[in-house]
Scaffold this motif. Sequence first.
Motif, PDB file in Angstrom:
ATOM      1  N   LEU A  46      24.138  49.739  39.103  1.00 56.08           N
ATOM      2  CA  LEU A  46      23.837  49.667  40.630  1.00 56.08           C
ATOM      3  C   LEU A  46      23.561  48.327  41.072  1.00 56.08           C
ATOM      4  O   LEU A  46      24.135  47.866  42.030  1.00 56.08           O
ATOM      5  N   ARG A  47      22.536  47.678  40.527  1.00 50.70           N
ATOM      6  CA  ARG A  47      22.439  46.375  40.927  1.00 50.70           C
ATOM      7  C   ARG A  47      23.711  45.312  40.708  1.00 50.70           C
ATOM      8  O   ARG A  47      23.860  44.561  41.702  1.00 50.70           O
ATOM      9  N   LYS A  48      24.509  45.439  39.765  1.00 54.02           N
ATOM     10  CA  LYS A  48      25.649  44.620  39.717  1.00 54.02           C
ATOM     11  C   LYS A  48      26.662  45.145  40.796  1.00 54.02           C
ATOM     12  O   LYS A  48      27.151  44.209  41.394  1.00 54.02           O
ATOM     13  N   ALA A  49      26.536  46.216  41.218  1.00 56.68           N
ATOM     14  CA  ALA A  49      27.626  46.717  42.187  1.00 56.68           C
ATOM     15  C   ALA A  49      27.013  46.139  43.560  1.00 56.68           C
ATOM     16  O   ALA A  49      27.749  45.728  44.474  1.00 56.68           O
ATOM     17  N   GLU A  50      25.870  46.275  43.659  1.00 57.26           N
ATOM     18  CA  GLU A  50      25.136  45.542  45.021  1.00 57.26           C
ATOM     19  C   GLU A  50      25.451  44.161  44.931  1.00 57.26           C
ATOM     20  O   GLU A  50      25.821  43.850  46.262  1.00 57.26           O
ATOM     21  N   GLU A  51      25.359  43.569  43.892  1.00 51.30           N
ATOM     22  CA  GLU A  51      25.585  41.962  43.933  1.00 51.30           C
ATOM     23  C   GLU A  51      27.224  41.773  44.184  1.00 51.30           C
ATOM     24  O   GLU A  51      27.543  40.857  44.965  1.00 51.30           O
ATOM     25  N   ALA A  52      28.003  42.836  43.710  1.00 45.26           N
ATOM     26  CA  ALA A  52      29.345  42.199  44.002  1.00 45.26           C
ATOM     27  C   ALA A  52      29.799  42.807  45.378  1.00 45.26           C
ATOM     28  O   ALA A  52      30.542  42.064  46.160  1.00 45.26           O
ATOM     29  N   LEU A  53      29.065  43.896  46.235  1.00 49.09           N
ATOM     30  CA  LEU A  53      29.151  44.091  47.586  1.00 49.09           C
ATOM     31  C   LEU A  53      28.680  42.939  48.410  1.00 49.09           C
ATOM     32  O   LEU A  53      29.333  42.655  49.223  1.00 49.09           O
ATOM     33  N   HIS A  54      27.395  42.410  48.107  1.00 51.87           N
ATOM     34  CA  HIS A  54      27.213  41.338  48.742  1.00 51.87           C
ATOM     35  C   HIS A  54      27.948  39.937  48.791  1.00 51.87           C
ATOM     36  O   HIS A  54      28.404  39.435  49.605  1.00 51.87           O
ATOM     37  N   PHE A  55      28.512  39.826  47.534  1.00 52.60           N
ATOM     38  CA  PHE A  55      29.415  38.542  47.166  1.00 52.60           C
ATOM     39  C   PHE A  55      30.808  38.827  48.050  1.00 52.60           C
ATOM     40  O   PHE A  55      31.195  38.080  49.131  1.00 52.60           O
ATOM     41  N   LEU A  56      31.260  40.110  48.108  1.00 51.39           N
ATOM     42  CA  LEU A  56      32.616  40.244  48.868  1.00 51.39           C
ATOM     43  C   LEU A  56      32.231  40.374  50.479  1.00 51.39           C
ATOM     44  O   LEU A  56      33.178  40.022  51.201  1.00 51.39           O
ATOM     45  N   ALA A  57      31.022  40.563  50.781  1.00 50.29           N
ATOM     46  CA  ALA A  57      30.727  40.767  52.125  1.00 50.29           C
ATOM     47  C   ALA A  57      30.717  39.119  52.772  1.00 50.29           C
ATOM     48  O   ALA A  57      30.737  38.864  54.010  1.00 50.29           O
ATOM     49  N   ASP A  63      35.513  35.062  50.588  1.00 52.43           N
ATOM     50  CA  ASP A  63      36.894  35.315  50.496  1.00 52.43           C
ATOM     51  C   ASP A  63      37.245  35.934  49.340  1.00 52.43           C
ATOM     52  O   ASP A  63      37.153  35.570  48.298  1.00 52.43           O
ATOM     53  N   PRO A  64      37.699  37.241  49.502  1.00 47.14           N
ATOM     54  CA  PRO A  64      38.034  37.922  48.182  1.00 47.14           C
ATOM     55  C   PRO A  64      39.281  37.164  47.143  1.00 47.14           C
ATOM     56  O   PRO A  64      39.398  37.453  46.167  1.00 47.14           O
ATOM     57  N   LEU A  65      40.109  36.302  47.800  1.00 49.95           N
ATOM     58  CA  LEU A  65      41.174  35.640  47.383  1.00 49.95           C
ATOM     59  C   LEU A  65      40.974  34.389  46.434  1.00 49.95           C
ATOM     60  O   LEU A  65      40.863  34.427  45.203  1.00 49.95           O
ATOM     61  N   THR A  66      40.241  33.630  47.097  1.00 47.26           N
ATOM     62  CA  THR A  66      39.777  32.249  46.640  1.00 47.26           C
ATOM     63  C   THR A  66      38.412  32.340  46.186  1.00 47.26           C
ATOM     64  O   THR A  66      38.265  31.356  45.281  1.00 47.26           O
ATOM     65  N   GLY A  67      37.463  33.240  46.536  1.00 48.09           N
ATOM     66  CA  GLY A  67      36.146  33.034  46.223  1.00 48.09           C
ATOM     67  C   GLY A  67      35.237  32.138  46.988  1.00 48.09           C
ATOM     68  O   GLY A  67      34.071  32.171  46.918  1.00 48.09           O
ATOM     69  N   LEU A  68      35.660  31.574  47.849  1.00 47.01           N
ATOM     70  CA  LEU A  68      35.128  30.633  48.705  1.00 47.01           C
ATOM     71  C   LEU A  68      34.437  31.297  49.815  1.00 47.01           C
ATOM     72  O   LEU A  68      34.446  32.705  49.985  1.00 47.01           O
ATOM     73  N   THR A  69      33.176  30.459  50.571  1.00 47.72           N
ATOM     74  CA  THR A  69      32.767  31.217  51.391  1.00 47.72           C
ATOM     75  C   THR A  69      33.483  31.582  52.538  1.00 47.72           C
ATOM     76  O   THR A  69      34.619  31.275  52.673  1.00 47.72           O
ATOM     77  N   ASN A  70      33.251  32.882  53.068  1.00 49.73           N
ATOM     78  CA  ASN A  70      34.037  33.339  54.156  1.00 49.73           C
ATOM     79  C   ASN A  70      33.519  33.041  55.615  1.00 49.73           C
ATOM     80  O   ASN A  70      32.365  32.062  55.560  1.00 49.73           O
TER      81      ASN A  70
END
Length: 294
Positions: free
Chosen positions: A117-128, A131-138
């Motif tokens: 669950l923690r990993k999923a939360e971190e992934a969602l926070h990162f995606l929020a 940028d999903p393509l480059t991984g840069l700040t959105n």
Amino acid sequence: MPVDLEALYPRLIHLMLDTVFVVDANNQIVFVSDACEALLGYRAAELTATAITDYMHPDDLAITRASIGRVMNGQSHVDFRNRFIRKDGTVVHILWAALWSEQVNARIGVARDVTALRKAEEALHFLAHHDPLTGLTNRLLFTDRLSAALRVARRGTCSVALLFLDLNDFKGINDVHGHAAGDRVLCAIARRIEGCVRETDTVARIGGDEFVVLLTGIQSREAVSTKVQQILSIMDEPLDAEFHRVDMPSCSIGVACYPEDGEDADTLLSHADSDMYRIKRLRSAGGRNARGHA
């Protein structure tokens, strides 16, 4: 024949998927259910009569001791999270429900593995925030960081510069080589720009082929120009052979500095955007060999 529930309780506890701990006032484990082996990698016999704090992640000891204090003062705690170190050295995230029992003079806690669950939360926070393509700040996170940098700058302790970077003729890559190739080029560009700035700076992708760079602690406009030239130089380098004859696109870079070009985020972004289009027009008028900043 009536069911003897009390006789069933020990067996029921060991059937639970969550782990039950009973810990005395000195933090010694008095009892732990069999599920502990799946949770921490230790058999129950290995944990009994040892200090539960020995297995806690050192960075979480302070907040855990505070939680223990509240539980021992009679406050049940049903949503506390911390980390433990498993027998194999890996880290497990645990959600606790705990209370103090005067009857047995110990605290009783039920531990649930919430690592996934923690990993999923971190992934969602990162995606929020990225940028999903480059991984840069959105754009969202970039705006927050720009606002924070400007608050510091207004106290006179930091200077701020914005670079607005737009790729020239990027559409041609998508048209000729396909969008998958274009995406790979965007990722390569993202890594190149990141390589030109410090960890304290921020690179963001805010559009299809638009990037912005937030530079803090800049001492002069000449230093900003030097950074622009560094980015232009790295963008001049051809792509690796793995890109199969895809040419690296050139770019146009607009600049805005605080406070000369604006004192708020919107004004600075607008100025950098306008400066980028000025450079792009100059490039169009001067031919393909024109540099991306003047």
